[in-house]
Design an enzyme around this catalytic site. Structure first.
Site, short mmCIF file in Angstrom:
data_model
loop_
_atom_site.label_atom_id
_atom_site.label_comp_id
_atom_site.label_asym_id
_atom_site.label_seq_id
_atom_site.Cartn_x
_atom_site.Cartn_y
_atom_site.Cartn_z
N ASP A 57 0.83 -1.20 0.00
CA ASP A 57 0.00 0.00 0.00
C ASP A 57 0.87 1.26 0.00
O ASP A 57 1.64 1.50 0.94
CB ASP A 57 -0.89 -0.03 1.24
CG ASP A 57 -2.05 0.94 1.16
OD1 ASP A 57 -2.10 1.73 0.20
OD2 ASP A 57 -2.91 0.93 2.05
N CYS A 97 -6.66 4.06 -3.33
CA CYS A 97 -6.82 2.67 -2.89
C CYS A 97 -8.01 1.91 -3.47
O CYS A 97 -7.86 0.90 -4.15
CB CYS A 97 -6.91 2.61 -1.36
SG CYS A 97 -5.53 3.40 -0.51
N ARG A 101 -7.84 -1.27 -6.17
CA ARG A 101 -8.03 -2.66 -5.75
C ARG A 101 -9.20 -3.32 -6.48
O ARG A 101 -9.15 -4.51 -6.81
CB ARG A 101 -8.22 -2.70 -4.24
CG ARG A 101 -6.95 -2.34 -3.50
CD ARG A 101 -7.17 -1.95 -2.04
NE ARG A 101 -5.95 -1.34 -1.55
CZ ARG A 101 -4.92 -2.03 -1.06
NH1 ARG A 101 -5.01 -3.35 -0.93
NH2 ARG A 101 -3.82 -1.42 -0.68
N LYS A 155 -5.27 -5.88 3.74
CA LYS A 155 -6.22 -4.79 3.48
C LYS A 155 -7.18 -5.17 2.36
O LYS A 155 -6.76 -5.51 1.25
CB LYS A 155 -5.43 -3.53 3.11
CG LYS A 155 -6.29 -2.34 2.74
CD LYS A 155 -5.42 -1.14 2.44
CE LYS A 155 -6.25 0.04 1.96
NZ LYS A 155 -5.42 1.25 1.74
N HIS A 157 -10.59 -3.18 1.69
CA HIS A 157 -10.97 -1.82 1.29
C HIS A 157 -11.95 -1.78 0.13
O HIS A 157 -11.94 -0.84 -0.68
CB HIS A 157 -9.74 -0.98 0.98
CG HIS A 157 -9.96 0.46 1.34
ND1 HIS A 157 -8.96 1.41 1.28
CD2 HIS A 157 -11.07 1.13 1.77
CE1 HIS A 157 -9.44 2.59 1.65
NE2 HIS A 157 -10.72 2.43 1.96
N SER A 180 -8.11 1.03 5.20
CA SER A 180 -6.79 1.60 5.46
C SER A 180 -6.49 1.66 6.96
O SER A 180 -7.40 1.79 7.78
CB SER A 180 -6.69 3.01 4.87
OG SER A 180 -6.77 2.97 3.46
N HIS A 234 1.43 2.44 3.95
CA HIS A 234 0.45 3.51 4.18
C HIS A 234 0.67 4.07 5.58
O HIS A 234 1.01 3.34 6.51
CB HIS A 234 -0.95 2.91 4.04
CG HIS A 234 -2.06 3.91 3.98
ND1 HIS A 234 -2.45 4.67 5.07
CD2 HIS A 234 -2.90 4.26 2.96
CE1 HIS A 234 -3.47 5.43 4.73
NE2 HIS A 234 -3.76 5.22 3.45
N ASP A 286 -0.39 -0.58 -4.79
CA ASP A 286 -1.73 -0.18 -5.23
C ASP A 286 -1.76 1.21 -5.85
O ASP A 286 -2.70 1.58 -6.54
CB ASP A 286 -2.74 -0.27 -4.08
CG ASP A 286 -2.51 0.77 -2.99
OD1 ASP A 286 -1.38 1.28 -2.86
OD2 ASP A 286 -3.46 1.05 -2.24
N ASN A 287 -0.75 2.02 -5.59
CA ASN A 287 -0.60 3.35 -6.21
C ASN A 287 0.76 3.89 -5.80
O ASN A 287 1.53 3.20 -5.11
CB ASN A 287 -1.72 4.31 -5.81
CG ASN A 287 -2.06 4.33 -4.34
OD1 ASN A 287 -3.16 3.94 -3.94
ND2 ASN A 287 -1.12 4.77 -3.51
#
Length: 478
Positions: A57, A97, A101, A155, A157, A180, A234, A286-287
């Site tokens: 994350d 996020c 996902r 996670k 989310h 998160s 994160h 994820d980013n």
């Protein structure tokens, strides 16, 4: 094999010796148990490959050693790349996020899934009573239908109430924080049971790793899909005592180095159990990075559709199948994972159950080296309901940027917030998106916008209305 009649003819052509041969074969068959004959002649079914996706994350492109990190040590991730394929142009389709996902697990752009339901104005929060629609088919559900054991550890989310939880979307087992780690209440769940509140986050990466190893151990006798979705790095940042204060990258570096240790533990367990050649492992973020972390040479961070927000470190390892030390700069995206996993599991095409369109491509031939070019000819990047950016081959076109607030459930998309001045970048020579070439290539800008417009026409009406300036009017006007 020849049929019995063909076998008979093959013997009979040697008569009279054929009669003697038939008698010898008959005696041999009587001397050997029939079960042994079946076992010797039957070809064992090829084992379907285990599939592991390690999704971290907010890790930046420049946070991994093999992607250029200097202050952070990642020997296990680096070894994974050295033993497999490093993808230097691996993309997620959203810089935040929840939609990122959703796209990974379904092979579809999140903008197709209902803007209000997916809260595309931002991300899902614990107070939301919605999430990934049941009309969507996750890779877990598709693989479960093919006999796979499935687990989501970490996670999720994509919704924290039924029917939007991981265990409602094809996962046999769930362990983790359902959103998160900065959201409250911080709940640690095992399936639908809360086992800890608040979560002791300094041991979270350690416990996720232990759960992953336990799942691999108990599933080793059948094909399995493990989605290991770490909450770190994160913020808030937490590392266990073993890793705190050890990295030149500060606490952030400590966290990443513990994640690297986790990758090593997973790869080690797979090898120890003799599953190395039967297991394909993916690694990505994820980013891009948020307040800390490095996008490396890329422009932008989390929340931006410049490269630093959507291009992330991507690695795929499968000993004996993927050539060691491979590197490719071809564009590959997280939406490709669903159809690729389906192909690995023996499907000729994605089995989405409800026949929803799949945006991703099957990249198995590309991963195995049979094809050198990625099948992705156009990748779209959204900011909520708004199409911001697209990549086509070497070119990246930014069609618009948006002010806030962009979308709310009460007002819907705000078309008057468009700031439309296209920017064009040649990513083969300008990964940092520093040199805007739009004015030099007006015909190319026009062509790419036409391709984007054509792609958007397959999206729901609310997405088309939000992007009417790109596709020539609202659905009602066409």
């Amino acid at each position: 094999m020849r049929s019995p009649s063909s076998f008979q003819k093959a013997i009979d052509q040697f008569e009279p010796r054929g009669r003697m041969l038939r008698a010898f074969v008959l005696c041999l068959c009587l001397a050997v148990p029939s079960q042994s004959i079946v076992s010797a002649s039957a070809t064992p079914a090829a084992r379907l490959p285990n599939i592991v996706f390690i999704f971290v994350d907010d890790m930046g492109y420049g946070d991994v050693g093999c992607f250029g990190a200097k202050a952070i040590r990642t020997p296990n991730i680096d070894r994974m790349a050295a033993e497999g394929l490093k993808l230097t142009s691996f993309y997620v389709t959203s810089p935040v996020c929840t939609p990122s996902r959703a796209a990974l697990l379904t092979g579809r752009y999140a903008a197709r899934m209902g803007a209000a339901q997916m809260n595309l104005a931002n991300v899902l929060f614990p107070t939301h009573k919605t999430g990934l629609p049941q009309s969507e088919t996750t890779v877990a559900r598709a693989l479960k239908q093919r006999g796979y054991a499935t687990a989501c550890i970490g996670k999720w989310h994509l919704g924290n109430v039924a029917p939007y939880r991981a265990i409602d979307h094809g996962f046999d087992y769930y362990f983790g924080i359902p959103y998160s780690n900065d959201m409250t209440p911080t709940l640690l769940l095992r399936n639908d049971e809360t086992i800890e509140e608040p979560v002791r986050q300094d041991t979270l990466t350690l416990r996720y790793t232990q759960e992953a190893l336990s799942f691999i151990e108990r599933s080793k006798g059948r094909p399995f899909f493990l989605y290991l979705a770490h909450n770190m790095p994160h913020i808030p940042l937490f590392a266990s005592e073993r890793f705190r204060g050890k990295s030149a990258g500060g606490l952030y570096g400590d966290v990443v180095e513990e994640l690297d240790w986790s990758v090593g533990e997973v790869l080690g367990a797979i090898k120890r159990l003799g599953l190395d050649k039967d297991t394909i492992v993916f690694f990505a973020s994820d980013n891009g990075p948020w307040y800390q972390g490095s996008p490396g040479p890329l422009r932008g961070r989390k929340g931006s559709t410049y490269e630093g927000g959507v291009r992330v470190p991507g690695i795929v390892r499968w000993p004996g199948k993927i050539k060691m030390g491979s590197v490719s700069d071809e564009p590959v995206a997280s939406i490709d994972f669903f159809p690729t996993a389906e192909a690995l599991a023996g499907g000729n095409k994605p089995d989405s159950g409800d026949k929803l369109s799949i945006d991703g491509k099957n990249i198995v031939p590309f991963l195995l080296g049979a094809e050198k070019k990625s099948p992705n000819d156009l990748l779209l990047f959204f900011d909520g309901v708004y199409l911001q950016t697209a990549r086509a081959g070497r070119w990246k076109l930014h069609v618009a940027r948006w002010n806030y607030p962009r979308y709310t459930a009460s007002t819907g998309p705000q078309q008057d917030l468009i700031l439309a001045r296209p920017e064009l970048y040649d990513l083969t020579v300008d990964a940092g998106e520093s040199y805007d070439l739009a004015a030099d290539h007006p015909d190319l800008v026009k062509e790419l916008k036409a391709r984007i417009a054509a792609a958007l026409r397959s999206f729901p009406d609310e997405i088309q209305r939000a992007n009417a300036g790109l596709i020539g009017g609202s659905p009602a006007n066409r």
